[in-house]
Design a protein around this motif. Structure first.
Motif, PDB file in Angstrom:
ATOM      1  N   ASP A 223      36.266   6.492   1.286  1.00 18.82           N
ATOM      2  CA  ASP A 223      37.506   7.207   1.254  1.00 18.82           C
ATOM      3  C   ASP A 223      37.705   7.358   2.873  1.00 18.82           C
ATOM      4  OD1 ASP A 223      39.663   8.972   1.157  1.00 18.82           O
ATOM      5  OD2 ASP A 223      38.591  10.664   0.601  1.00 18.82           O
ATOM      6  N   THR A 224      38.475   6.938   3.495  1.00 19.98           N
ATOM      7  CA  THR A 224      38.869   7.121   4.868  1.00 19.98           C
ATOM      8  C   THR A 224      40.261   7.598   5.043  1.00 19.98           C
ATOM      9  OG1 THR A 224      39.549   4.917   5.320  1.00 19.98           O
ATOM     10  CG2 THR A 224      37.171   5.335   5.529  1.00 19.98           C
ATOM     11  N   ALA A 225      40.668   8.477   4.024  1.00 15.79           N
ATOM     12  CA  ALA A 225      42.309   8.627   4.020  1.00 15.79           C
ATOM     13  C   ALA A 225      42.722   9.150   5.482  1.00 15.79           C
ATOM     14  CB  ALA A 225      42.380   9.734   2.714  1.00 15.79           C
ATOM     15  N   CYS A 226      43.685   8.611   5.905  1.00 14.57           N
ATOM     16  CA  CYS A 226      44.389   8.947   7.345  1.00 14.57           C
ATOM     17  C   CYS A 226      45.113  10.521   6.997  1.00 14.57           C
ATOM     18  CB  CYS A 226      45.361   8.158   7.527  1.00 14.57           C
ATOM     19  SG  CYS A 226      46.220   8.492   9.181  1.00 14.57           S
ATOM     20  N   ARG A 227      44.792  11.447   7.919  1.00 12.34           N
ATOM     21  CA  ARG A 227      45.193  12.851   7.648  1.00 12.34           C
ATOM     22  C   ARG A 227      46.229  12.831   8.594  1.00 12.34           C
ATOM     23  NH1 ARG A 227      43.030  13.635   2.954  1.00 12.34           N
ATOM     24  NH2 ARG A 227      40.817  13.181   2.800  1.00 12.34           N
ATOM     25  N   ARG A 228      47.035  11.998   9.275  1.00  9.93           N
ATOM     26  CA  ARG A 228      47.762  12.216  10.419  1.00  9.93           C
ATOM     27  C   ARG A 228      49.072  13.133   9.741  1.00  9.93           C
ATOM     28  NH1 ARG A 228      50.532   7.594  13.028  1.00  9.93           N
ATOM     29  NH2 ARG A 228      50.356   6.336  11.063  1.00  9.93           N
ATOM     30  N   SER A 229      49.435  13.099   8.741  1.00  6.16           N
ATOM     31  CA  SER A 229      50.567  13.864   8.188  1.00  6.16           C
ATOM     32  C   SER A 229      50.201  15.404   8.229  1.00  6.16           C
ATOM     33  CB  SER A 229      50.976  13.381   6.603  1.00  6.16           C
ATOM     34  OG  SER A 229      51.379  12.206   6.803  1.00  6.16           O
ATOM     35  N   PHE A 230      48.952  15.612   8.150  1.00  5.82           N
ATOM     36  CA  PHE A 230      48.443  17.212   8.119  1.00  5.82           C
ATOM     37  C   PHE A 230      48.245  17.551   9.757  1.00  5.82           C
ATOM     38  CE2 PHE A 230      47.029  15.250   4.165  1.00  5.82           C
ATOM     39  CZ  PHE A 230      47.683  15.900   3.262  1.00  5.82           C
ATOM     40  N   LEU A 250      67.216  11.351  20.785  1.00  7.00           N
ATOM     41  CA  LEU A 250      65.805  10.919  21.334  1.00  7.00           C
ATOM     42  C   LEU A 250      64.942   9.867  20.263  1.00  7.00           C
ATOM     43  CD1 LEU A 250      64.550  14.367  22.241  1.00  7.00           C
ATOM     44  CD2 LEU A 250      66.055  13.043  23.542  1.00  7.00           C
ATOM     45  N   ALA A 251      64.831   9.039  20.706  1.00 10.07           N
ATOM     46  CA  ALA A 251      64.210   7.757  19.616  1.00 10.07           C
ATOM     47  C   ALA A 251      62.643   7.648  20.094  1.00 10.07           C
ATOM     48  CB  ALA A 251      64.920   6.413  19.976  1.00 10.07           C
ATOM     49  N   GLY A 252      62.141   7.351  18.832  1.00  7.71           N
ATOM     50  CA  GLY A 252      60.722   7.364  19.079  1.00  7.71           C
ATOM     51  C   GLY A 252      59.989   7.060  17.548  1.00  7.71           C
ATOM     52  N   THR A 253      58.684   7.230  17.609  1.00  2.93           N
ATOM     53  CA  THR A 253      57.743   7.370  16.342  1.00  2.93           C
ATOM     54  C   THR A 253      57.031   8.570  16.285  1.00  2.93           C
ATOM     55  OG1 THR A 253      57.747   4.922  16.518  1.00  2.93           O
ATOM     56  CG2 THR A 253      56.289   5.925  14.950  1.00  2.93           C
ATOM     57  N   LEU A 254      57.007   8.988  14.974  1.00  2.00           N
ATOM     58  CA  LEU A 254      56.333  10.470  14.562  1.00  2.00           C
ATOM     59  C   LEU A 254      55.008   9.850  14.624  1.00  2.00           C
ATOM     60  CD1 LEU A 254      56.800  13.628  14.327  1.00  2.00           C
ATOM     61  CD2 LEU A 254      57.077  12.963  11.880  1.00  2.00           C
ATOM     62  N   THR A 255      54.163  10.551  15.571  1.00  2.00           N
ATOM     63  CA  THR A 255      52.684  10.019  15.535  1.00  2.00           C
ATOM     64  C   THR A 255      51.903  10.717  14.618  1.00  2.00           C
ATOM     65  OG1 THR A 255      52.243  11.629  17.478  1.00  2.00           O
ATOM     66  CG2 THR A 255      52.857   9.415  17.812  1.00  2.00           C
ATOM     67  N   SER A 256      52.342  12.248  14.508  1.00  2.00           N
ATOM     68  CA  SER A 256      51.495  12.982  13.306  1.00  2.00           C
ATOM     69  C   SER A 256      52.497  14.003  12.729  1.00  2.00           C
ATOM     70  CB  SER A 256      50.266  13.574  13.940  1.00  2.00           C
ATOM     71  OG  SER A 256      50.599  14.526  15.250  1.00  2.00           O
ATOM     72  N   THR A 288      63.637  14.779   6.069  1.00  2.00           N
ATOM     73  CA  THR A 288      62.481  14.967   6.733  1.00  2.00           C
ATOM     74  C   THR A 288      62.073  13.581   7.144  1.00  2.00           C
ATOM     75  OG1 THR A 288      61.572  14.238   4.514  1.00  2.00           O
ATOM     76  CG2 THR A 288      61.984  16.613   4.932  1.00  2.00           C
ATOM     77  N   ALA A 289      61.013  13.472   8.096  1.00  2.00           N
ATOM     78  CA  ALA A 289      60.413  12.108   8.565  1.00  2.00           C
ATOM     79  C   ALA A 289      58.923  12.610   8.671  1.00  2.00           C
ATOM     80  CB  ALA A 289      60.934  11.936   9.984  1.00  2.00           C
ATOM     81  N   HIS A 290      58.035  11.614   8.482  1.00  2.00           N
ATOM     82  CA  HIS A 290      56.634  11.726   8.244  1.00  2.00           C
ATOM     83  C   HIS A 290      56.031  10.913   9.306  1.00  2.00           C
ATOM     84  CE1 HIS A 290      57.179  13.903   4.603  1.00  2.00           C
ATOM     85  NE2 HIS A 290      58.076  12.932   4.067  1.00  2.00           N
ATOM     86  N   ALA A 291      54.575  11.092   9.461  1.00  2.00           N
ATOM     87  CA  ALA A 291      53.885  10.340  10.412  1.00  2.00           C
ATOM     88  C   ALA A 291      53.906   8.735  10.342  1.00  2.00           C
ATOM     89  CB  ALA A 291      52.164  10.813  10.351  1.00  2.00           C
ATOM     90  N   GLY A 292      54.291   8.212  11.480  1.00  2.00           N
ATOM     91  CA  GLY A 292      54.322   6.707  11.167  1.00  2.00           C
ATOM     92  C   GLY A 292      55.862   6.445  11.211  1.00  2.00           C
TER      93      GLY A 292
END
Length: 622
Positions: A223-230, A250-256, A288-292
């Motif tokens: 289990d290496t579940a990514c926690r970026r959304s938290f 503003l354009a970009g990627t939500l990193t976390s 809404t938008a999430h990490a990534g």
């Protein structure tokens, strides 16, 4: 084949990004090739080519050289090593995988760091015959520094030690002793033979003493579940556009984190507060938008935002600073030069940065922190950094995407280091403004402060010309100060030698002193070899445009040798004086000097006259 590791062309429930690493020839590529072979992901024609190439590159009869599936470069196949990072995708019933096969040679450590930067788990290959090698330790340390929290030691070639349990146990104990000080959440070790498949996809009958899972099953279950959304909301601004008369987007990627329409946010580093009015994705507006997620934002207020700024949560802000501590992995042939200015990139933010301190470097063999004045290729050290503008960031431990940086050489545009930020350093350091400023100090002197920087080889005549300029300016009542290389090294810089690093620091200190003279409204004349263009550019950027004037004293080295009263060139040419500019150390000729003084056709008196005329033309003196 172990049914628990049956490969299906179905969507896996989760994805694992992992890398294989370790010392050269420990079997990294062979292991990946074996996984792909057992996965039945090799087409029939590929298998025919693989068997042919296996014979061509020296495999025994009827044996398949699995590493050839991954080692795509011809140079790699001929040498039997991995040079570049090779990425492969495969999937099982439980999980999909992206694996990075990274090189083992020390000179390609930077490639290994590149592969580790996005991995969640590392499979560390260890040759059972050799145990832990310096490169094994180096790769484990880099994995820990780069935020990998899960490591699996694949003790490979167990067949070559007769499947001996004691050999495996010794390596397992040594591994756990070494990694005890590294920040891994899970550590496992598995005895394998990548060539013959023992404990790779199924438990081997030849290691009855090993009761754990085979490697493939372990990778499925870990289990290496990514926690970026938290993590807190972090949105580095990559691009700004304006559609018609609407507010900027503003354009970009939500990193976390998670972003919602109406959320209260802060723009860093400016600290302006606003709310999110609209979120747009590829399919249109969304709530809404999430990490990534790659999205475009419209803010409620028309606040000032630039590329490289960060939109962040008001409740959980990032660090904002121009001084911070970081670990660096040095990736360039040329060593890190303390005090030199580099381009730095953190997320979408680009700025200038200077290494202000080297606290220590890691001795991989002794597992110790040792004093250092520089970092060489593949060395890892802890440093202090100063950026020319404040930047927003997190600790790398908390957020790998907003806590990482790269340094880029300003002259070659090559990436020279990857860094992991610890924390900000400047809690109590701020520039103070006073009532009497630079203009007020210059006004009472009826002149403007400026730097006239004389550069050229030793013996070119820099100090002679600078002295003539100062004498003539003094006669007409101009306030000046002459800084000369020899004089400065007898006082301020007496602790410095003549290595490349010390030369960089010498010019950095002189530049800071010269800047203070400019603040005082004084014309400071600096006569220094200053062989590196990066340091001359550093001094130029310390002051405002027009306050730095470079005079290149262009004297052929033959003339400098002929007029050498100190005998320095003779010693250098005989090999008795190391790192002497023009002989054993390079001089980088200026390309954009304000004035060039050809000494073969211009006397020192005429050169001084040209410098003074330049000062008058630019209204620095009356």
């Amino acid at each position: 084949m172990n049914q628990k590791f049956s490969f299906l062309a179905t969507c896996a429930s989760s994805q694992l990004r992992f890398l294989t690493c370790g010392s050269v020839d420990d079997g990294k590529s062979t292991l990946i090739g074996r996984l792909l072979y057992d996965a039945k992901l090799i087409l029939d024609d590929q298998l025919v080519d693989l068997k042919r190439d296996s014979v061509r590159y020296g495999a025994a009869d009827e044996e398949i050289e699995f590493s050839l599936l991954v080692d795509g470069l011809e140079a790699e196949r001929e040498q039997g090593i991995t040079i570049d990072v090779a990425y492969r995708f495969f999937q099982t019933r439980r999980r999909s995988f992206i694996v990075a096969d990274t090189p083992g040679h020390e000179q390609y450590t930077r490639n290994m760091a590149s592969g580790a930067s996005t991995a969640e788990l590392a499979v560390l290959l260890i040759d059972a015959r050799k145990g832990l090698l310096p490169q094994t330790r180096r790769h484990a340390t880099i994995c820990s520094l780069l935020g990998i929290r899960h490591i699996v030691a694949a003790v490979n070639k167990i067949d070559l030690v007769g499947f001996d349990r004691q050999t495996y146990d010794r390596i397992d104990v040594a591994l756990r002793e070494f990694t005890a000080e590294l920040d891994f959440a899970t550590i496992a070790s598995i005895p394998i033979s990548a060539r013959y498949g023992d404990n790779v996809t199924a438990r081997s009958e030849r290691t009855p003493w090993y009761q754990g899972m085979p490697l493939a099953e372990y990778l499925e279950r870990i289990d290496t579940a990514c926690r970026r959304s938290f993590n807190p909301l972090r949105f580095p601004v990559q691009w700004i556009n304006r559609c018609g008369q609407e507010q900027r987007r503003l354009a970009g990627t939500l990193t976390s984190g998670t972003m919602r329409r109406g959320d209260a946010v802060v723009i860093h580093p400016s600290g302006q507060r606003t709310t999110i009015a609209q979120i747009s994705a590829q399919d249109g507006a969304c709530e809404t938008a999430h990490a990534g997620d790659a999205v475009t934002l419209q803010l409620s207020d028309d606040v000032d935002v630039a590329r490289g700024d960060m939109v962040a949560s008001q409740m959980e802000p990032p660090y904002v600073s121009d001084r911070f501590a970081a670990d660096l992995i040095w990736m360039a042939e040329e060593p890190l030069l303390f005090g030199r200015s580099y381009f730095m990139r953190i997320g979408t933010k680009s700025t200038l940065a200077t290494v202000t301190a080297i606290h220590h470097k890691l001795d991989m063999a002794k597992r110790e922190k040792v004093d250092a004045k520089t970092l060489s290729l593949n060395e890892i050290g802890s440093v202090g950094l100063w950026s020319s503008t404040p930047v927003a960031f997190d600790s790398y431990r908390d957020n790998r995407l907003t806590g990482s940086l790269i340094l880029i050489d300003r002259s070659t545009n090559q990436t020279v280091a990857a860094g992991m930020i610890h924390s900000a350093l400047d809690a109590n350091v701020r520039r103070v403004s006073f009532s009497v400023d630079k203009m007020a100090r210059a006004r009472i002197k009826h002149q403007r402060g400026a730097i006239v920087w004389f550069t050229g080889l030793s013996g070119s005549g820099k100090s002679t010309i600078a002295n003539l300029v100062e004498s003539r300016l003094n006669e007409i009542g101009v306030h000046t100060m002459l800084l000369d290389g020899d004089n400065v090294r007898n006082g301020l810089n007496k602790d410095l030698g003549f290595t490349s690093g010390d030369r960089v620091e010498n010019i950095r200190r002189v530049g800071e002193v010269a800047r203070l003279f400019v603040e005082a409204g004084i014309i400071v004349l600096c006569a220094f070899i200053s062989p590196f263009s990066a340091e001359r550019q550093f001094v130029r950027e310390l002051v405002e445009p027009g306050e730095y004037l470079e005079a290149f004293v262009d004297a052929p080295i033959e003339d400098c040798i002929a007029r050498d009263t100190k005998g320095l060139y003779e010693k250098a040419l005989a090999g008795h004086l190391q790192e002497f500019t023009g002989v054993s150390s390079p001089y980088q000729r200026p390309e954009n000097s304000e004035i060039v003084i050809p000494t073969r056709t211009m006397s020192a008196f005429d050169a001084a006259t040209e410098v003074i005329e330049m000062l008058k033309a630019r209204r620095i003196v009356g």
